[in-house]
Design an enzyme around this catalytic site. Structure first.
Site, PDB file in Angstrom:
ATOM      1  N   ASP A 142       0.850  -1.198   0.000  1.00 48.44           N
ATOM      2  CA  ASP A 142       0.000   0.000   0.000  1.00 48.44           C
ATOM      3  C   ASP A 142       0.879   1.238   0.000  1.00 48.44           C
ATOM      4  O   ASP A 142       1.326   1.678   1.058  1.00 48.44           O
ATOM      5  CB  ASP A 142      -0.879   0.010   1.257  1.00 48.44           C
ATOM      6  CG  ASP A 142      -1.759  -1.223   1.353  1.00 48.44           C
ATOM      7  OD1 ASP A 142      -1.290  -2.234   1.884  1.00 48.44           O
ATOM      8  OD2 ASP A 142      -2.895  -1.153   0.868  1.00 48.44           O
ATOM      9  N   GLY A 178      -5.864   1.131   7.115  1.00 46.73           N
ATOM     10  CA  GLY A 178      -6.420  -0.198   7.310  1.00 46.73           C
ATOM     11  C   GLY A 178      -7.411  -0.155   8.458  1.00 46.73           C
ATOM     12  O   GLY A 178      -7.566   0.862   9.131  1.00 46.73           O
ATOM     13  N   ASP A 203     -10.799  -4.338  -1.960  1.00 48.07           N
ATOM     14  CA  ASP A 203      -9.803  -3.960  -0.972  1.00 48.07           C
ATOM     15  C   ASP A 203     -10.430  -3.018   0.052  1.00 48.07           C
ATOM     16  O   ASP A 203     -10.875  -1.933  -0.288  1.00 48.07           O
ATOM     17  CB  ASP A 203      -8.642  -3.259  -1.695  1.00 48.07           C
ATOM     18  CG  ASP A 203      -7.570  -2.770  -0.745  1.00 48.07           C
ATOM     19  OD1 ASP A 203      -6.622  -2.126  -1.214  1.00 48.07           O
ATOM     20  OD2 ASP A 203      -7.677  -3.010   0.469  1.00 48.07           O
ATOM     21  N   GLY A 263     -11.668  -3.597   4.453  1.00 50.41           N
ATOM     22  CA  GLY A 263     -12.664  -4.184   5.352  1.00 50.41           C
ATOM     23  C   GLY A 263     -13.044  -5.604   5.008  1.00 50.41           C
ATOM     24  O   GLY A 263     -14.115  -6.089   5.389  1.00 50.41           O
ATOM     25  N   GLY A 265      -6.139  -7.062   5.158  1.00 49.34           N
ATOM     26  CA  GLY A 265      -5.034  -6.690   6.040  1.00 49.34           C
ATOM     27  C   GLY A 265      -5.336  -7.064   7.481  1.00 49.34           C
ATOM     28  O   GLY A 265      -4.878  -8.080   8.007  1.00 49.34           O
ATOM     29  N   SER A 266      -6.161  -6.257   8.111  1.00 50.75           N
ATOM     30  CA  SER A 266      -6.448  -6.444   9.545  1.00 50.75           C
ATOM     31  C   SER A 266      -6.960  -7.846   9.857  1.00 50.75           C
ATOM     32  O   SER A 266      -6.503  -8.490  10.808  1.00 50.75           O
ATOM     33  CB  SER A 266      -7.495  -5.430  10.005  1.00 50.75           C
ATOM     34  OG  SER A 266      -7.124  -4.138   9.604  1.00 50.75           O
TER      35      SER A 266
HETATM   36  C1  DX5 Z   1      -6.683   1.340   2.357  1.00 48.83           C
HETATM   37  C2  DX5 Z   1      -5.829   0.122   2.275  1.00 48.83           C
HETATM   38  C3  DX5 Z   1      -6.500  -0.988   3.053  1.00 48.83           C
HETATM   39  C4  DX5 Z   1      -5.676  -2.193   3.203  1.00 48.83           C
HETATM   40  C5  DX5 Z   1      -6.526  -3.339   3.733  1.00 48.83           C
HETATM   41  O1  DX5 Z   1      -6.040   2.396   1.757  1.00 48.83           O
HETATM   42  O2  DX5 Z   1      -5.641  -0.250   0.920  1.00 48.83           O
HETATM   43  O3  DX5 Z   1      -7.697  -1.285   2.402  1.00 48.83           O
HETATM   44  O4  DX5 Z   1      -5.116  -2.506   1.999  1.00 48.83           O
HETATM   45  O5  DX5 Z   1      -6.808  -3.019   5.045  1.00 48.83           O
HETATM   46  P1  DX5 Z   1      -7.974  -3.742   5.881  1.00 48.83           P
HETATM   47  O6  DX5 Z   1      -8.086  -5.171   5.390  1.00 48.83           O
HETATM   48  O7  DX5 Z   1      -7.495  -3.652   7.299  1.00 48.83           O
HETATM   49  O8  DX5 Z   1      -9.211  -2.973   5.618  1.00 48.83           O
END
Ligand code: DX5
Length: 227
Positions: free
Chosen positions: A39, A148, A179, A181, A201-202
């Site tokens: 990212d 994230g 991408d 949530g 991610g999270s």
């Molecule tokens: C936002 C990022 C997030 C990341 C994923 O700019 O691109 O979307 O990749 O993060 P989570 O899975 O924690 O939403």
């Protein structure tokens, strides 16, 4: 990925321990994740700042899985070659940041990488209808980019479904990735809408069990959404 399984998980490194990035990249590979998303944020297009190509390059030899650069930057054109030189096989630019998106996508391919284009939640699918034949991956953001751990925007599902319909109608070989949530409680709905590649991610880095357990639970939920 099990035989016949068309879904793919992509790990966002945003929640990773940046002091242990090499080890975390290896952990992602060991968990059976197919690709890593870097990212890249410049603090201008999004209100956050992350890393440049040297950080990506430093991790390239730690894992054999693919790298994709998600360029959340105000002007992606000048530095395009650097992400590819750093080891990214896919370079994703935001439609909102490219004055000449058609030219930028073509240049990514000329440089030897696969091209990707991302759409912010407010950006309609129509913004890319004339360049879908120049892109290998369409990234539909299901959060507003920059951080994230945000909540999945289910309101993006009609856009995901319209993208799926358009890609299939035209018989294009374009990966449809979402991408933001994405976790066990949201991946099924995104899959039902038509996504097949899921950046997480999270929900991958934190939660019950091991990273492999969390990945397996998300894969099962994605397959459940498609079935
Ligand atoms: C936002 C990022 C997030 C990341 C994923 O700019 O691109 O979307 O990749 O993060 P989570 O899975 O924690 O939403």
């Amino acid at each position: 990925m099990a035989p016949g399984d068309t879904t793919m998980l992509v790990a966002s490194v945003l929640p990773a321990d940046f002091a242990e990035l090499g080890r975390q990249v290896q952990e992602i590979e060991k968990a059976g994740i197919e690709r890593i998303q870097w990212d890249v944020m410049d603090g201008v297009f999004v209100p956050n700042l992350t890393f440049g190509p040297d950080v990506i390059r430093s991790c390239r030899d730690r894992a054999g899985i693919g790298f994709e650069a998600h360029l959340m930057v105000a002007d992606p054109d000048p530095l395009l070659p650097l992400w590819i030189d750093a080891g990214c096989e896919i370079v994703i630019v935001h439609a909102e940041t490219c004055r000449h998106l058609h030219r930028t996508l073509g240049r990514i391919r000329e440089l030897g990488a696969r091209s990707g284009v991302a759409l912010n939640p407010a950006t309609p699918l129509q913004a890319v209808e004339h360049v879908l034949d120049l892109t290998d991956l369409l990234l539909v953001m299901t959060v507003n980019p920059g951080f994230g751990g945000q909540a999945y925007l289910s309101g993006m599902e009609p856009k995901i479904a319209a993208a799926r319909a358009e890609i299939d109608r035209r018989g294009l070989d374009v990966e449809l990735e979402v991408d933001g949530g994405i976790g066990p409680d949201t991946i099924g709905a995104a899959a039902r809408a038509g996504a097949r590649v899921f950046c997480t991610g999270s929900a991958l880095f934190r939660g019950p069990g091991t990273m492999a357990d969390r990945a397996a639970a998300m894969r099962a939920a994605a397959r459940g959404g498609i079935a």
